[in-house]
Scaffold this motif. Structure first.
Motif, PDB file in Angstrom:
ATOM      1  N   THR A   1      -9.456 -11.908   3.854  1.00  0.00           N
ATOM      2  CA  THR A   1      -8.061 -11.481   3.734  1.00  0.00           C
ATOM      3  C   THR A   1      -7.260 -12.582   3.068  1.00  0.00           C
ATOM      4  OG1 THR A   1      -7.522 -12.349   5.934  1.00  0.00           O
ATOM      5  CG2 THR A   1      -8.071 -10.022   5.799  1.00  0.00           C
TER       6      THR A   1
ATOM      7  N   SER B   1      -2.884  -6.317  -7.010  1.00  0.00           N
ATOM      8  CA  SER B   1      -3.314  -7.708  -6.859  1.00  0.00           C
ATOM      9  C   SER B   1      -4.667  -7.957  -7.509  1.00  0.00           C
ATOM     10  CB  SER B   1      -3.356  -8.114  -5.382  1.00  0.00           C
ATOM     11  OG  SER B   1      -4.377  -7.410  -4.706  1.00  0.00           O
ATOM     12  N   ARG B   2      -5.371  -6.901  -7.885  1.00  0.00           N
ATOM     13  CA  ARG B   2      -6.658  -7.113  -8.547  1.00  0.00           C
ATOM     14  C   ARG B   2      -6.480  -7.923  -9.828  1.00  0.00           C
ATOM     15  NH1 ARG B   2      -4.969  -2.170  -9.888  1.00  0.00           N
ATOM     16  NH2 ARG B   2      -5.239  -1.413 -12.005  1.00  0.00           N
TER      17      ARG B   2
ATOM     18  N   TRP C   1     -13.324  -8.346  -1.737  1.00  0.00           N
ATOM     19  CA  TRP C   1     -13.093  -6.939  -2.061  1.00  0.00           C
ATOM     20  C   TRP C   1     -11.602  -6.705  -2.169  1.00  0.00           C
ATOM     21  CZ3 TRP C   1     -16.767  -3.685  -3.506  1.00  0.00           C
ATOM     22  CH2 TRP C   1     -18.080  -3.875  -3.075  1.00  0.00           C
ATOM     23  N   VAL C   2     -11.200  -5.864  -3.113  1.00  0.00           N
ATOM     24  CA  VAL C   2      -9.808  -5.461  -3.253  1.00  0.00           C
ATOM     25  C   VAL C   2      -9.790  -3.964  -3.591  1.00  0.00           C
ATOM     26  CG1 VAL C   2      -9.678  -6.093  -5.705  1.00  0.00           C
ATOM     27  CG2 VAL C   2      -7.582  -6.005  -4.349  1.00  0.00           C
TER      28      VAL C   2
ATOM     29  N   TYR D   1      -6.663 -11.696  -9.141  1.00  0.00           N
ATOM     30  CA  TYR D   1      -8.015 -12.222  -9.016  1.00  0.00           C
ATOM     31  C   TYR D   1      -8.697 -12.336 -10.384  1.00  0.00           C
ATOM     32  CZ  TYR D   1      -6.979 -11.195  -4.189  1.00  0.00           C
ATOM     33  OH  TYR D   1      -6.367 -11.154  -2.959  1.00  0.00           O
TER      34      TYR D   1
ATOM     35  N   TYR E   1       0.745  -1.247   0.000  1.00  0.00           N
ATOM     36  CA  TYR E   1       0.000   0.000   0.000  1.00  0.00           C
ATOM     37  C   TYR E   1       0.782   1.309   0.000  1.00  0.00           C
ATOM     38  CZ  TYR E   1      -3.944  -3.100   0.673  1.00  0.00           C
ATOM     39  OH  TYR E   1      -4.875  -4.088   0.510  1.00  0.00           O
TER      40      TYR E   1
ATOM     41  N   GLN F   1     -12.948   0.517  -4.100  1.00  0.00           N
ATOM     42  CA  GLN F   1     -12.678  -0.911  -4.054  1.00  0.00           C
ATOM     43  C   GLN F   1     -13.589  -1.620  -5.060  1.00  0.00           C
ATOM     44  OE1 GLN F   1     -13.401  -2.405  -0.103  1.00  0.00           O
ATOM     45  NE2 GLN F   1     -15.506  -1.706  -0.048  1.00  0.00           N
TER      46      GLN F   1
ATOM     47  N   ASN G   1      -4.862  -1.437  -5.918  1.00  0.00           N
ATOM     48  CA  ASN G   1      -3.974  -2.530  -5.538  1.00  0.00           C
ATOM     49  C   ASN G   1      -3.713  -3.409  -6.764  1.00  0.00           C
ATOM     50  OD1 ASN G   1      -2.779  -4.870  -4.517  1.00  0.00           O
ATOM     51  ND2 ASN G   1      -3.990  -4.840  -2.645  1.00  0.00           N
TER      52      ASN G   1
ATOM     53  N   TYR H   1      -2.963 -12.834   2.371  1.00  0.00           N
ATOM     54  CA  TYR H   1      -1.653 -12.201   2.359  1.00  0.00           C
ATOM     55  C   TYR H   1      -0.558 -13.256   2.313  1.00  0.00           C
ATOM     56  CZ  TYR H   1      -4.323  -8.156   3.889  1.00  0.00           C
ATOM     57  OH  TYR H   1      -5.245  -7.151   3.971  1.00  0.00           O
TER      58      TYR H   1
END
Length: 184
Positions: free
Chosen positions: A97, A139-140, A132-133, A143, A27, A165, A137, A99
């Motif tokens: 979450t 990382s979307r 949710w992302v 997904y 972030y 988001q 970010n 990670y």
């Protein structure tokens, strides 16, 4: 050796450390630097200890043996985790979450965690799943690559900021189980 198992209360401190490290890595430029610097491992550990003791679905990813760098203390080390629960609004199940420490990314481990969470949700009767992302970010794309379909946009407040988001969903849930398992 890499393994996934259900989290225990004794794992809470390590889970909190992974959470803080992942946020500090993911972030910068999205959340204020001073907010990221103030993230508290003990506070996160207390949160996860409470969740685990309360029966939440928390799975940890551990590395041990040859998979750990020789500079680390022998024994298993938590290098990632996932939390999941029944869905609150957009689907039957929700990945809350996910990670993985930076040094362990790009190895298919996030996919393993997602598949584990989706299988757990399916076992309790969830037919669909979402997460949710933050829109900013990167990382979307992870997904999306796993077949997540953008189904909603919203805003959330973090560190005094309003951030966009995106919700990604898999319906039926088996789509996530299959894509995450196949991609590993």
């Amino acid at each position: 050796m890499i393994a996934i198992r259900r989290a225990r209360p004794a794992d809470a401190a390590a889970i909190g450390a992974v959470h803080v490290a992942a946020w500090r890595s993911a972030y910068p430029g999205i959340l204020p630097d001073d907010y990221l610097a103030r993230l508290s491992v003990p506070r996160q550990a207390a949160h996860y200890d409470s969740a685990i003791r309360g029966g939440a679905s928390v799975h940890v990813l551990t590395a041990s043996g040859r998979d750990l760098p020789s500079s680390l203390v022998p024994g298993a080390r938590i290098i990632g985790f996932v939390t999941a629960n029944r869905g609150r609004d957009l689907a039957d199940g929700e990945i809350e979450t996910l990670y993985v420490l930076d040094d362990w990314r790009e190895r298919g481990l996030g996919r393993l965690l997602l598949a584990t969470a989706a299988q757990q949700l399916a076992a309790i009767g969830c037919r669909s799943v979402f997460l949710w992302v933050l829109r900013d970010n990167p990382s979307r794309f992870f997904y999306q690559h796993l077949g997540g379909r953008a189904v909603a946009e919203s805003h959330t407040r973090v560190a005094g900021q309003t951030l966009a988001q995106i919700a990604f969903a898999w319906d039926p849930i088996e789509r996530l189980v299959e894509s995450a398992s196949r991609a590993t």
